[in-house]
Design a protein around this motif. Structure first.
Motif, PDB file in Angstrom:
ATOM      1  N   TYR A   1       1.384  -1.556   0.074  1.00  0.00           N
ATOM      2  CA  TYR A   1       0.182  -0.383  -0.473  1.00  0.00           C
ATOM      3  C   TYR A   1       0.735   1.081  -0.274  1.00  0.00           C
ATOM      4  O   TYR A   1       0.613   2.402  -0.243  1.00  0.00           O
ATOM      5  N   LYS A   2       1.948   0.717   0.411  1.00  0.00           N
ATOM      6  CA  LYS A   2       3.154   2.778   0.291  1.00  0.00           C
ATOM      7  C   LYS A   2       4.433   2.362  -0.514  1.00  0.00           C
ATOM      8  O   LYS A   2       5.344   2.553   0.750  1.00  0.00           O
ATOM      9  N   SER A   3       4.262   1.315  -1.406  1.00  0.00           N
ATOM     10  CA  SER A   3       6.135   0.197  -1.405  1.00  0.00           C
ATOM     11  C   SER A   3       6.402   1.980  -2.024  1.00  0.00           C
ATOM     12  O   SER A   3       8.127   2.146  -1.897  1.00  0.00           O
ATOM     13  N   ARG A   4       6.229   2.406  -3.257  1.00  0.00           N
ATOM     14  CA  ARG A   4       6.905   3.799  -3.687  1.00  0.00           C
ATOM     15  C   ARG A   4       8.346   2.750  -3.746  1.00  0.00           C
ATOM     16  O   ARG A   4       9.188   3.834  -3.777  1.00  0.00           O
ATOM     17  N   LEU A   5       7.972   2.183  -4.890  1.00  0.00           N
ATOM     18  CA  LEU A   5      10.091   1.814  -5.873  1.00  0.00           C
ATOM     19  C   LEU A   5      10.459   3.229  -6.373  1.00  0.00           C
ATOM     20  O   LEU A   5       9.764   2.986  -7.451  1.00  0.00           O
ATOM     21  N   GLY A   6      11.857   3.071  -5.805  1.00  0.00           N
ATOM     22  CA  GLY A   6      12.549   3.990  -6.425  1.00  0.00           C
ATOM     23  C   GLY A   6      12.610   5.605  -6.112  1.00  0.00           C
ATOM     24  O   GLY A   6      13.236   6.250  -5.926  1.00  0.00           O
ATOM     25  N   PHE A   7      11.709   5.924  -4.857  1.00  0.00           N
ATOM     26  CA  PHE A   7      12.184   6.267  -3.999  1.00  0.00           C
ATOM     27  C   PHE A   7      13.241   5.999  -2.843  1.00  0.00           C
ATOM     28  O   PHE A   7      12.589   5.105  -2.494  1.00  0.00           O
ATOM     29  N   SER A   8      13.545   6.859  -2.669  1.00  0.00           N
ATOM     30  CA  SER A   8      14.580   7.058  -1.252  1.00  0.00           C
ATOM     31  C   SER A   8      14.207   7.324  -0.219  1.00  0.00           C
ATOM     32  O   SER A   8      13.259   7.812  -0.548  1.00  0.00           O
ATOM     33  N   LEU A   9      14.428   6.833   1.194  1.00  0.00           N
ATOM     34  CA  LEU A   9      13.551   7.828   2.393  1.00  0.00           C
ATOM     35  C   LEU A   9      13.832   9.330   1.816  1.00  0.00           C
ATOM     36  O   LEU A   9      12.903   9.844   2.992  1.00  0.00           O
ATOM     37  N   ASP A  10      14.653   9.735   1.886  1.00  0.00           N
ATOM     38  CA  ASP A  10      15.316  11.632   1.087  1.00  0.00           C
ATOM     39  C   ASP A  10      13.908  12.034  -0.019  1.00  0.00           C
ATOM     40  O   ASP A  10      13.042  12.668   0.480  1.00  0.00           O
ATOM     41  N   ASP A  11      13.447  10.869  -0.480  1.00  0.00           N
ATOM     42  CA  ASP A  11      13.131  11.238  -1.835  1.00  0.00           C
ATOM     43  C   ASP A  11      11.287  11.241  -0.706  1.00  0.00           C
ATOM     44  O   ASP A  11      10.862  11.918  -1.223  1.00  0.00           O
ATOM     45  N   ASN A  12      11.493   9.728  -0.363  1.00  0.00           N
ATOM     46  CA  ASN A  12       9.576   9.789   0.666  1.00  0.00           C
ATOM     47  C   ASN A  12       9.317  11.023   1.307  1.00  0.00           C
ATOM     48  O   ASN A  12       8.555  11.579   1.398  1.00  0.00           O
ATOM     49  N   ARG A  13      10.846  11.369   2.029  1.00  0.00           N
ATOM     50  CA  ARG A  13      10.173  13.058   2.581  1.00  0.00           C
ATOM     51  C   ARG A  13      10.158  13.703   2.005  1.00  0.00           C
ATOM     52  O   ARG A  13       9.098  15.166   2.360  1.00  0.00           O
TER      53      ARG A  13
END
Length: 638
Positions: free
Chosen positions: A178-190
């Protein structure tokens, strides 16, 4: 800032969140959603399922069951529910334990995946891609769930629709990734995850018209709109580039791109054109945006101070979330404004649709890179990677005293002001208006536009909870707005009520159809049209609402679906002229066909992965009850 300190800053929210209890709660949710889909989609069968009798704890306690599961060599125990709504399974993630010789333990995700891989036959049968999706979901949710809800202590019910997109953080309640966001690093996610509420500015490319495609609804001038959004600095850079390339303004198209897309996809994909100066990066635009729940759709910041609200901006984004890659194909950019104009015509020219007050949040303009201009291997490299759609803003349609809320937020908890415990978003509305009266009103205003377009016009919509916006006055639902049409409609030309108005669409490319068999608009299969609406609206949006109202407010699911049936039957009785479509698109059939999302991830879709599910509306069919049955032909469990 050094690379080391940048990395620490990016991961700090994750590190702070990684206390045992918090990590265990998130990890149990990922595992629980995986197990409940495996049960529901018939990949796993419970060893036993025992009804629990204690009803003193909460309104839902009397309906609880204890599930014992064997997953490969592992044995698990978890409490949960067999819901009346489509026989859905909902597990109480907090009760999940793994049975062991020396006592019960809280399982880790990798323990469960090891057991599942063994159950599937071992030898890597559980694909690395799916394992990564689940792992990244755990990590991204662990990071983002520590963020305080936006609003600076304001009652969440007072926030506008755009702010609520950041407040509703629970994401998909069924899909395990439900929240995989493959391609985002933790910095990207933030930086780009909606929970964090960070402003961003899009980048602008100058593209020769021969490599570009653009489209708009009647009355929209794309060039004028994008120039206003790009701003003076981008325009100055554009003028310099035009002079260098000996081009005129009408020979190029300005295209907005997400900053993540530029860094991670486009520099490599467009390197030949960028190196030759044929495509230019013109800089950062002047407008600020914040990401909505879908991440790639952006809300303009500061709309409240404007006389005319800026539109939403939907961008191609090469991440994978809930197992789907979020590109924007050129043919969908073309079709979005065409479908918008068609739907608005159908609504504006029909008295029943107009009387409902339904709003079509139209996709009014779009630009895209034209993959057909790129030969050979380059075609696939650029396909769907540069695209943008502008969608009308909900504020354009709100009357004084009206507010808007995403439908899927109605079945979520939100953090309360002044440190109060989390509470259902709708709790105060239920108290103020009465549970039953509020539920009937919500069902009526949400259901009528969906079934009207299906029955009166022959058009199915992918109206799940994220694609419906509820317009209300002090919590009392008055009408809805619908959105996301570029690939979210389905119809059969033979079943359209007004075929002379049918849109002339850009054909679906064969390569796109081969990649995604479920991505089509026109079909000869009338059941596929009905199921498209039913899967999204009834199976996802309304079922989630029915289960939520039962678990937190004690409204029986059977009562909820009786209310839904009453709305449909009343519509049919008031409009006997659509009788043929009531038969063609029968929503009271005993079973519907829905996608088996987790089976697709496990086994692929060379063979379509679908499940026939019992229809809770069937027993309320006009003319008498229809026995509800599941696939095995025996009565569905209560």
């Amino acid at each position: 800032m050094t690379l080391l300190t940048s990395a620490v800053a990016a991961t700090r929210p994750f590190a702070v969140a990684a206390d045992w209890q918090h990590r265990q709660r998130i990890e149990r949710r990922v595992i629980g959603q995986l197990l409940q889909t495996l049960l529901y989609e018939d990949v796993l069968e419970p060893i036993s399922e025992t009804r629990l009798e204690d009803s003193s704890v909460s309104p839902d306690a009397a309906d609880r069951s204890l599930f014992r599961l064997k997953v490969g060599p592992g044995r698990y125990r978890v409490e949960g529910f067999r819901c009346h709504s489509f026989a859905l399974v909902r597990l109480d993630h907090s009760s999940l334990v793994k049975e062991a010789a020396d006592g019960d333990v809280s399982p880790t995700l990798f323990e469960v995946l090891d057991d599942l891989n063994h159950a599937l036959g071992g030898d890597g049968k559980l694909g690395a891609g799916f394992i990564r999706e689940l792992t990244e979901t755990l990590i991204k949710d662990l990071q983002s769930s520590t963020v305080a809800s936006p609003g600076n202590g304001v009652d969440p019910r007072q926030l506008d629709a755009d702010a609520l997109e950041q407040a509703f953080t629970d994401a998909h309640s069924y899909h395990p990734s439900y929240k995989s966001r493959l391609g985002f690093s933790l910095d990207d996610n933030r930086r780009y995850g909606p929970e964090f509420g960070q402003d961003l500015r899009v980048l602008w490319l100058g593209v020769p018209r021969r490599l570009a495609h653009q489209g708009a609804s009647c009355g929209y001038r794309v060039a004028a709109m994008v120039e206003a959004e790009a701003g003076a600095e981008v325009e100055a850079a554009l003028s310099g580039w035009l002079q260098q390339q000996d081009l005129t303004r009408d020979q190029v198209v300005l295209m907005p791109v997400h900053p993540w897309q530029w860094d991670n996809v486009l520099v490599a994909a467009l390197y030949p054109e960028l190196a030759r100066g044929e495509i230019a990066l013109l800089g950062e635009g002047q407008l600020s945006y914040r990401p909505q729940q879908s991440i790639r759709t952006l809300s303009p910041v500061g709309n409240a101070e404007r006389d005319a609200p800026r539109p939403y901006l939907k961008l191609a984004l090469g991440i994978t979330n809930t197992s789907s890659t979020r590109i924007l194909a050129r043919h969908t950019i073309t079709n979005g404004p065409i479908i918008t104009a068609w739907l608005k015509t159908l609504v504006d020219s029909h008295p029943t649709a107009k009387a409902s007050g339904m709003v079509i949040l139209g996709e009014v303009a779009g630009v895209a890179l034209d993959e057909r201009a790129f030969p050979g291997l380059r075609h696939d490299q650029v396909y769907g990677q540069v695209g943008a759609l502008w969608r009308e803003h909900i504020d354009e349609f709100l009357a004084p005293g009206e507010q808007a809320v995403p439908f899927n937020g109605l079945s979520q908890f939100t953090r309360q002001p002044d440190g109060e415990p989390d509470a259902p978003f709708i709790a105060d509305w239920i108290v103020r208006h009465g549970r039953d009266a509020w539920t009937r009103q919500l069902v009526m205003v949400a259901t009528l536009p969906i079934i009207h377009l299906l029955f009166a016009e022959g058009v199915g919509l992918e109206s799940h909870g994220q694609n419906i916006v509820v317009i209300h006055r002090d919590g009392w639902p008055v009408r809805i707005a619908l959105k996301d049409f570029h690939d979210g409609v389905r119809y059969s030309e033979a079943a359209l009520a007004r075929p002379e108005l049918a849109p002339r669409l850009e054909p679906l490319p064969a390569a796109h159809a081969a990649r995604n068999r479920n991505s089509f608009i026109v079909t000869d299969d009338l059941d596929a049209v009905r199921d498209y609406s039913c899967d999204a609206f009834f199976f996802i949006a309304l079922a989630e609402m029915a289960i939520f109202l039962k678990r937190h407010f004690g409204l029986e699911e059977k009562t909820f679906w009786a209310i839904v049936a009453d709305v449909i039957v009343a519509y049919q009785e008031a409009h006997p002229e659509h009788a043929e479509r009531y038969r063609s698109f029968d929503v009271f059939v005993p079973e519907w066909e829905v996608e088996a999302l987790t089976r697709r991830r496990l086994f692929g879709d060379d063979i379509p992965q679908v499940k026939r599910v019992p229809n809770p509306l069937a027993e309320h069919a006009p003319g008498g009850a229809t026995p509800r049955q599941h696939q095995g032909g025996e009565p569905m469990p209560c």
